[in-house]
Structures are given as structure tokens and as C-alpha cells.
Design an enzyme around this catalytic site. Sequence first.
Site: not given
Length: 214
Positions: A38, A64-67
Site C-alpha cells: 500500500r 485512497i480508501s481506508q484498508p
Amino acid sequence: MKDTFKHKGMRQQLVDSIREHGGIKDEAVLSALNKVPRHLFMDSSFIDHAYVDKAFPIAADQTISQPYTVAFQTELLDVKSGDKILEVGTGSGYQCAVLIELGAKVYSIERQQELFKKTSKFLPKIGYRAKKLVFGDGYKGLPEEAPFDGIIVTAGAPFVPTPLLSQLKVGGRLVIPVGDDVQTMTLFIRKGPKEFEKQEFGKFRFVPLLEDKN
Ligand code: SAH
């Protein structure tokens, strides 16, 4: 473009915490998250933020979306190897890479030209080959490639775009966060030509799915 032991260790910890505290049970999804570096999807100055469970700014005012969110949506999508998946909102390409790790054939649409160009160059450079990255409006889906086994929308949709429902195979799944300021994660499963089952999950916060400027 390095993935060091330190990065791998931090990533493993993040994945463990998503399993233990986030309640994500699908080990294939967790293992895909554990494989995708990431930190490479973020501007280098932000590398220290890559392995905390938070969304983060990328180019063009996007995130970038949260994991955890990526894990949650991917689990709902229930991807099998070889599935044909459409992603709306390519962004950094991180979610796309997770889907490719799961063996999906990924088609992804992005409406921001800057991001589209950047990510189209970047993904193959680190070995992730989507079937097709498209510059366009995700509200319309991708009729020329339909039907899909799954469709995942990674921006907050004020309503459910009808073309996305109609581009699902029977048995296919649409995972879409629906709402204006706060979104309800929603899963549609196509049960028949005109029949959809709808399930709602928790609340999430995404950048908005924007309607075409033209
Ligand atoms: N999946 C991405 C998340 C990006 S955030 C990742 O893993 O990094 C959501 C993305 O949706 C943004 O890049 C935004 O530009 C894009 N987007 C917003 N409206 C859109 C639309 N109508 N069609 C396609 N993409 C859209």
C-alpha cells in the site's frame, strides 16, 4: 519502489488488526491485503501513513480508501478467481490491485483525468495488470463489457445508478456506499432478470461519486 521487511511487518500488523478488531473473516481477502504494498500507492512523503488504518489524500483531491473499508467491501463482493469485476473509482489503484490479487479480471473507471493517467502508468509498473482502465463516467457503468460477476463502487453514491444494476449477471453482486454526507454500505444481489435482493451494512464516509461535468 521497494517493499522492505519493515513494510511487510507493518502490513502484517495492519492485516492482523483488521482481522481481530474489524471482524473481517475472509482469509483470501486478508491475504490479498497482505500482499499489496500500500505504501507504493501513496506519495513518498506519506509512506509512514500507509500502514495505519486510515484513508489518505492522493492526487486531485481524492483519497485512497481506508484498508478496513477495502477489506469490508471486498468481502461483500465475494470474488472468485476468474470473476469479471467492474470497479467505479480507480483512484490510486489500490482496491484494483487487491481485486487482481484475488484473481479477478478487473475493469475500472475513473473520471479524474490526472488520476486516470497516473494510475494507468503506475499499476503495470508494479506488476498489476487490469483488463481495462477506462477514463469515463462510472454512473454509466461499462455496457460494452457487461455483464459482470461483481461491481464495486468506491465513492459515495447519492443514489443507485440503474445501469450498474442492469450490468450484473444473475447471481452477481453490486457493493455500493449509498448516501450524501454519510453512506450506508449496500449490497445488491441479482436474483433474476428483474429481481434484486438488497442488504444494508454499516455507515461509511467516502468522497462523492460525481456526476459528469459535461
Ligand atoms: N478505489 C480507490 C478509491 C478512490 S476514491 C482506491 O483504492 O484508491 C474514489 C474515486 O472515485 C476518486 O478517484 C474519484 O475521482 C472517483 N470518482 C468520483 N466520481 C466518479 C464517477 N462518476 N465515475 C468514475 N469515478 C469517479
